[in-house]
Motif scaffolding. Structure first.
Motif, short mmCIF file in Angstrom:
data_model
loop_
_atom_site.label_atom_id
_atom_site.label_comp_id
_atom_site.label_asym_id
_atom_site.label_seq_id
_atom_site.Cartn_x
_atom_site.Cartn_y
_atom_site.Cartn_z
N ARG A 1 106.15 20.86 14.17
CA ARG A 1 105.48 19.58 13.97
C ARG A 1 106.05 18.85 12.75
O ARG A 1 106.19 17.63 12.76
CB ARG A 1 103.97 19.80 13.80
CG ARG A 1 103.27 20.27 15.06
CD ARG A 1 101.78 20.48 14.81
NE ARG A 1 101.15 19.24 14.38
CZ ARG A 1 100.65 18.32 15.21
NH1 ARG A 1 100.75 18.49 16.52
NH2 ARG A 1 100.09 17.23 14.75
N ARG A 2 106.36 19.61 11.69
CA ARG A 2 106.95 18.97 10.51
C ARG A 2 108.30 18.35 10.85
O ARG A 2 108.61 17.23 10.44
CB ARG A 2 107.12 19.99 9.38
CG ARG A 2 105.83 20.46 8.76
CD ARG A 2 106.08 21.04 7.37
NE ARG A 2 107.10 22.06 7.35
CZ ARG A 2 106.88 23.36 7.48
NH1 ARG A 2 105.63 23.79 7.67
NH2 ARG A 2 107.88 24.23 7.43
N LEU A 3 109.12 19.09 11.60
CA LEU A 3 110.43 18.56 11.95
C LEU A 3 110.32 17.32 12.81
O LEU A 3 111.04 16.33 12.61
CB LEU A 3 111.25 19.64 12.67
CG LEU A 3 111.68 20.85 11.83
CD1 LEU A 3 112.41 21.87 12.70
CD2 LEU A 3 112.58 20.41 10.69
N ALA A 4 109.41 17.34 13.80
CA ALA A 4 109.28 16.18 14.68
C ALA A 4 108.76 14.97 13.91
O ALA A 4 109.26 13.84 14.09
CB ALA A 4 108.34 16.53 15.84
N PRO B 1 109.02 13.35 2.49
CA PRO B 1 108.02 14.31 1.99
C PRO B 1 107.20 14.88 3.14
O PRO B 1 106.90 14.20 4.13
CB PRO B 1 107.16 13.46 1.04
CG PRO B 1 108.01 12.29 0.70
CD PRO B 1 108.86 12.02 1.89
N THR B 2 106.84 16.15 2.99
CA THR B 2 106.09 16.81 4.03
C THR B 2 105.11 17.79 3.40
O THR B 2 105.20 18.11 2.20
CB THR B 2 107.03 17.56 4.99
OG1 THR B 2 106.27 18.16 6.04
CG2 THR B 2 107.79 18.64 4.26
N LEU C 1 107.56 20.30 -8.00
CA LEU C 1 108.34 20.43 -6.78
C LEU C 1 107.55 19.88 -5.60
O LEU C 1 106.38 20.23 -5.42
CB LEU C 1 108.72 21.89 -6.53
CG LEU C 1 109.56 22.56 -7.62
CD1 LEU C 1 109.81 24.02 -7.28
CD2 LEU C 1 110.88 21.83 -7.81
N ARG C 2 108.19 19.03 -4.82
CA ARG C 2 107.53 18.42 -3.68
C ARG C 2 108.30 18.79 -2.42
O ARG C 2 109.50 18.53 -2.32
CB ARG C 2 107.50 16.90 -3.83
CG ARG C 2 106.58 16.20 -2.84
CD ARG C 2 106.56 14.71 -3.11
NE ARG C 2 105.61 14.04 -2.24
CZ ARG C 2 105.47 12.72 -2.16
NH1 ARG C 2 106.21 11.94 -2.93
NH2 ARG C 2 104.59 12.17 -1.34
N PRO C 3 107.62 19.41 -1.44
CA PRO C 3 108.34 19.79 -0.22
C PRO C 3 108.90 18.56 0.49
O PRO C 3 108.20 17.56 0.68
CB PRO C 3 107.27 20.49 0.62
CG PRO C 3 106.20 20.89 -0.35
CD PRO C 3 106.21 19.85 -1.42
N GLN C 4 110.16 18.63 0.85
CA GLN C 4 110.83 17.55 1.57
C GLN C 4 111.73 18.13 2.64
O GLN C 4 112.21 19.27 2.53
CB GLN C 4 111.67 16.69 0.61
CG GLN C 4 110.85 15.91 -0.41
CD GLN C 4 111.74 15.13 -1.36
OE1 GLN C 4 112.85 15.56 -1.68
NE2 GLN C 4 111.28 13.97 -1.79
N ILE C 5 111.96 17.35 3.66
CA ILE C 5 112.88 17.72 4.72
C ILE C 5 113.98 16.66 4.76
O ILE C 5 113.70 15.47 4.78
CB ILE C 5 112.18 17.84 6.09
CG1 ILE C 5 111.19 19.00 6.06
CG2 ILE C 5 113.19 18.06 7.21
CD1 ILE C 5 110.48 19.25 7.36
#
Length: 478
Positions: free
Chosen positions: A179-182, A170-171, A125-129
């Motif tokens: 910060r992740r969202l920006a 990917p994040t 599983l890879r974190p993604q937005i």
């Protein structure tokens, strides 16, 4: 005569278009677990060929080990192969099940194969937005025209309406959420600006970039419909329809139509494009003969529950239209209640297709399990309702009032007079001058309930004179 021969060359290809069969499905039976097995096998061509045939028949990939993949070594004349075993099973025992399956196949094929190492394959599983490219929301009239053009397929719809593209960036989880969202939003805008189709490239005047929209209104509507249907089933199972006026066609008709539409539509949405959908044409005709002996049995249970407060059991002649109606009542409550979670599953899958993968609670196992549990609980509620109705009618009989018929169980009022003082009976002696309640004759005996003593009495027909009277307060004196 000169005969010309075509020049040798590659075979000519037919110009007829070939049908598109769609994406190829994985070979072999369906699976939900994957296990990598490092096995040693005799280094002989026939052994390796037989292993390849076995793996091809099961749809299992077979290859040589990669560099540094395993530290296992073999003796001379043996070689290593990596097999991916694909099976259906639970995670805790998948490795043992895979090794046992491979050992069984090797034994059946007389294959010189031995497992050296087995590892469960876990999905990475890879974190993604996720970011969506949508057309800016236009006026109401423009949206109505778009919906009409989409419905009649005129091709003149708005090409920018709704989500027209999405990207997942990917994040990492070490950053804070703002910060992740920006950062991912900037990366998504860069990707949105590049696309071979002009309509799918980011145009600030036409498009907007946003996070996935959650159709909260649809979810709330589906949940409200779920609560409404479950409430209707509860009222039906508890026999409370007359209390809310639903016994009138003007009130009960719309309730049945709304609940039935929700159940039927959701069930069809849940089973469509599934093996169950293909099996329905023969499952439904098969279920009808099975319900023929089930309905009278369920009706007998309802009648028995109704007579339990009187201490009696249904007589042999109580089976009839009322018995069938009582059985259909219980069967309808069970089936419709069991379909409530399935219908909710179908509506949620239709309203939110992405939740089919993200939400394991939207799978068949929880819906069917909950449905069967709810169906059983509501069926027991129906039997409890029958027993409650019997207790209420017993109070009416004790007060000298007439008892209404209940699903074929009709009460009669009779004056019972023993032929002699020594006539045997079970229970309290028959009252003098007061009618008793009779629910039918059982063989050569008659059972009746004495309202004054609040007890059941049984006496042989030859030991008593029985005279039927019209009401519970009718006099017994000649």
């Amino acid at each position: 005569m000169n005969t010309s021969h075509p020049a040798p060359g590659p075979a000519r290809q037919s110009s007829a278009p070939q049908p598109d069969t769609g994406p190829a499905a994985p070979a072999g039976p369906p699976f939900n677990r994957r296990v990598h097995i490092v096995a040693e096998i005799l280094d002989r061509p026939e052994e390796l060929d037989l292993l390849q045939q076995v793996c091809d028949a099961m749809g299992w990939p077979l290859r040589e080990p990669l560099a540094g993949e395993t530290a296992a070594t073999t003796d001379a004349g043996w070689t290593l192969r990596v097999i991916e075993i694909r099976i259906r099973g639970v995670r805790e025992t998948a490795v043992e099940q895979a090794v046992a399956t491979l050992d069984t196949l090797a034994q059946n094929a007389e294959l010189s194969l031995h497992c050296r190492d087995a590892t469960l394959v876990e999905r990475v599983l890879r974190p993604q937005i996720e970011w969506h490219l949508r057309g800016r929301r236009g006026p109401l009239g423009r949206r109505i025209r778009h919906a009409l053009h989409m419905a009649v397929r005129t091709g003149e719809h708005d090409p920018h309406a709704g989500t027209v593209r999405l990207v997942r960036v990917p994040t990492g989880l070490e950053e804070s959420r703002p910060r992740r969202l920006a950062r991912t939003r900037r990366a998504a805008r860069t990707e949105f600006s590049q696309h071979p189709l002009a309509l799918r490239r980011l145009d600030p005047e036409v498009h907007e970039v946003g996070s996935p929209s959650v159709p909260t209104g649809r979810y709330v509507l589906a949940f409200v419909a779920l609560v409404f249907t479950a409430t209707v089933m509860c009222l039906l199972g508890a026999g409370l329809w007359p209390a809310i006026g639903a016994d009138s066609p003007h009130v009960g008709g719309p309730l049945v139509l709304l609940a039935g539409g929700y159940l039927l539509g959701g069930t069809l949405l849940a089973v469509r494009r599934t093996p169950t959908h293909r099996a329905l044409p023969w499952l439904v005709p098969l279920a009808v003969p099975l319900a023929v002996p089930l309905v009278p049995w369920l009706g007998a249970l309802v009648q028995r529950a109704y007579l339990s407060p009187f201490g009696m059991r249904p007589t042999a002649g109580s089976a009839g239209v009322g018995n069938v109606q009582a059985g259909l009542w219980v069967l309808c409550v069970f089936v419709t209640t069991a379909l409530v979670p399935v219908a909710y599953l179908g509506w949620m899958r239709f309203l939110a297709p992405s939740l089919r993968v993200r939400g394991p609670w939207l799978s068949w196992a929880p819906a069917v399990t909950l449905g069967l549990a709810m169906g059983t609980a509501f069926s027991l509620l129906t039997l409890h309702t029958a027993a409650s109705s019997g207790a209420q009618n017993r109070v009416l009989a004790a007060a000298g009032r007439d008892i209404p018929e209940y699903f074929g169980v009709g009460a009669e009022y009779a004056c019972v007079e023993p032929t002699s003082r020594e006539a045997p009976y079970f229970g309290t002696p028959p009252p003098h001058g007061k009618p008793v309640v009779i629910f039918g004759q059982s063989g050569d005996r008659v059972e009746f309930w004495d309202p004054s003593a609040n007890r059941k009495t049984s006496i042989r027909l030859e030991d008593a004179r029985i005279r039927i009277v019209p009401h519970g307060d009718s006099p017994c004196a000649d």
